[in-house]
Design an enzyme around this catalytic site. Sequence first.
Site, PDB file in Angstrom:
ATOM      1  CG  ASP A 151     -11.678   8.052 -36.876  1.00  0.00           C
ATOM      2  OD1 ASP A 151     -12.631   8.802 -37.257  1.00  0.00           O
ATOM      3  OD2 ASP A 151     -11.629   6.925 -36.130  1.00  0.00           O
ATOM      4  CB  CYS A 385      -8.658 -11.255 -10.081  1.00  0.00           C
ATOM      5  SG  CYS A 385      -6.847 -10.595 -10.029  1.00  0.00           S
ATOM      6  CG  LEU A 386     -11.303  -7.059  -5.986  1.00  0.00           C
ATOM      7  CD1 LEU A 386     -10.385  -6.575  -5.019  1.00  0.00           C
ATOM      8  CD2 LEU A 386     -11.830  -5.579  -6.825  1.00  0.00           C
ATOM      9  CG  HIS A 511      -8.215 -12.448 -14.728  1.00  0.00           C
ATOM     10  ND1 HIS A 511      -9.129 -11.582 -14.518  1.00  0.00           N
ATOM     11  CD2 HIS A 511      -7.112 -12.021 -14.194  1.00  0.00           C
ATOM     12  CE1 HIS A 511      -8.918 -10.398 -13.748  1.00  0.00           C
ATOM     13  NE2 HIS A 511      -7.754 -10.734 -13.495  1.00  0.00           N
ATOM     14  CD  GLU A 513     -11.796 -13.373 -16.341  1.00  0.00           C
ATOM     15  OE1 GLU A 513     -11.312 -14.548 -15.740  1.00  0.00           O
ATOM     16  OE2 GLU A 513     -11.381 -12.309 -15.819  1.00  0.00           O
TER      17      GLU A 513
HETATM   18  N1  GLN Z   1      -6.911  -4.770  -7.531  1.00  0.00           N
HETATM   19  C1  GLN Z   1      -6.622  -6.518  -7.407  1.00  0.00           C
HETATM   20  C2  GLN Z   1      -5.000  -6.260  -7.625  1.00  0.00           C
HETATM   21  O1  GLN Z   1      -4.300  -5.663  -8.320  1.00  0.00           O
HETATM   22  C3  GLN Z   1      -7.300  -7.260  -8.247  1.00  0.00           C
HETATM   23  C4  GLN Z   1      -6.926  -6.951  -9.736  1.00  0.00           C
HETATM   24  C5  GLN Z   1      -8.168  -7.783 -10.535  1.00  0.00           C
HETATM   25  O2  GLN Z   1      -9.064  -8.299 -10.072  1.00  0.00           O
HETATM   26  N2  GLN Z   1      -7.667  -8.169 -11.649  1.00  0.00           N
HETATM   27  O3  GLN Z   1      -4.143  -7.285  -7.067  1.00  0.00           O
END
Ligand code: GLN
Length: 539
Positions: A151, A385-386, A511, A513
Amino acid sequence: MAPSTKYIFITGGVTSSLGKGIIAASLAKLLQAKGFSVAIQKFDPYLNIDPGTLNPYEHGECYVTEDGAETDLDLGHYERFLNTTTSQLNNVTTGRIYNNVITKERRGEYLGKTVQVIPHITDEIKRNFFKLGEEEKYDVIITEIGGCVGDIESLPFIEAVRQAKWDIGSNNFLVIHLTLIPYLAAAKELKTKPTQHSVKQLLEAGIQPDILVCRSEHHLPLEVKKKLALFCNVEFNCVIEAMDADTIYDVPLLMKKEKLDERVLSKLKLSSKNNTELEQWKDFLGRLKNPTQEINVGLVGKYVSLPDAYKSIIESFIHAGAPSECKVNLNLISSEELHPESINKKLEDLDGILVAPGFGERGLEGKIETVKFARENKIPFFGICLGMQVAVIEFARNVIGLEKANSTEMDINTPHPVIDLMEEQKNIVQMGGTMRLGSYPCEIKKGSKAAQAYGKTKNMERHRHRYEFNNKYLELFQENGMIPSGINPESGLVEIIELKNHPWFVGTQFHPEYKSTVLNPHPLFVKFIEAIIENKKNK
Ligand code: GLN
């Protein structure tokens, strides 16, 4: 560079997606089991400063480290396999290299010289190759070079690898080339030519690979191995077969069987510090492969067409299911396809539901309907999170009665901004690296589901978001039965929410995870799975 550190570089040829990250992590695991301290770093050839701004559809998940670096998803594999943490130092892109060089040029640091790819860019690459080694913590540092040999983009990296040998000394330097041996069904033959060509390309760049790791769908017959050794100029026993595996967690054992670790140690003139100790790993594999129970979990999000977008969540379920010998059948469901009239049909067979992290408005209404379904039908629910933010919006709308409640990310004019931008985020205009990123403390309420899971009342978890629970509404939520069970002790921000009168309903602003590993499954995933199993029994 520490004088005693050994450097292994892993390049790839023929095609992308051969799993360099998994081979790197597996080799590191084997060396770790032999008593060495090992680090892995990845050099990516693209021009973004980091993958934080990349669309998950294009590049999969963005993995976040303790120190808040937005990195390539392979760093997740490194952490999951090695049970150690990585940092910004472990992931460098061409963009970052050029940015550093251009910044130095503007500062006048090149003293009037013409700034060129060789030596300035390659010197900067090498400086970054050796940065981790300066910590003098590691016996071996494995560097994965992203992309394929040949590449245009990866040329400066390959050139820097060639030069690095002279800086490090040939006894401390090793190149492993990962390649593909395709099978032609019509000819019933495994073909070595693509590998010959990709090794030729490396040779043209001045690099002789020491070991070939050959991905293949079939065993490599002796003749094929001999041919590869002869044409690619490597020792016969350094042609290593890497057959497709049932699970990525088999790869360390497969590589051990192929003696990859022994070849590496002998080439680097290292003798193992202890006998390979992989008992816990084998125990995990045994449980993973012989499940005694099964559950169906829905992962609801908007990037489901590329499962790599949810890599760490998918792996977390694998780690957390194994201790209870539970096979987790994960159904990836697009939230855009979930509508009030059809949602029951689509979700009724699920034993548990996770609403995934994400950005932007698309698919939001489907996610809200999903939370409502899980809340009302008392199905174990995990929002990340979201996913947590959506749980808050759903509760505001359908329990508290704030009909138009929303996050200001989705509706800037909402009369009830239950999720809102943090004050310090309001004036930020630049997109890259400006979210709340990395590890933050959280204090957990005694007696809560989260406290039960963690078995303690303090934790540190990783974040990647701009928006937060709006504390102006905190009392109203509490009065109506939503518990803020995790709070950031410094800022007062809500980190975990839970519901009373529900088998298991937990949302986290962070998070979890990113911190799950094979040997340390994340407690929230473990408890979520246990709650699902329990709930299924009581049905
Ligand atoms: N969009 C949402 C925020 O910025 C959640 C971000 C996410 O899920 N990592 O707060």
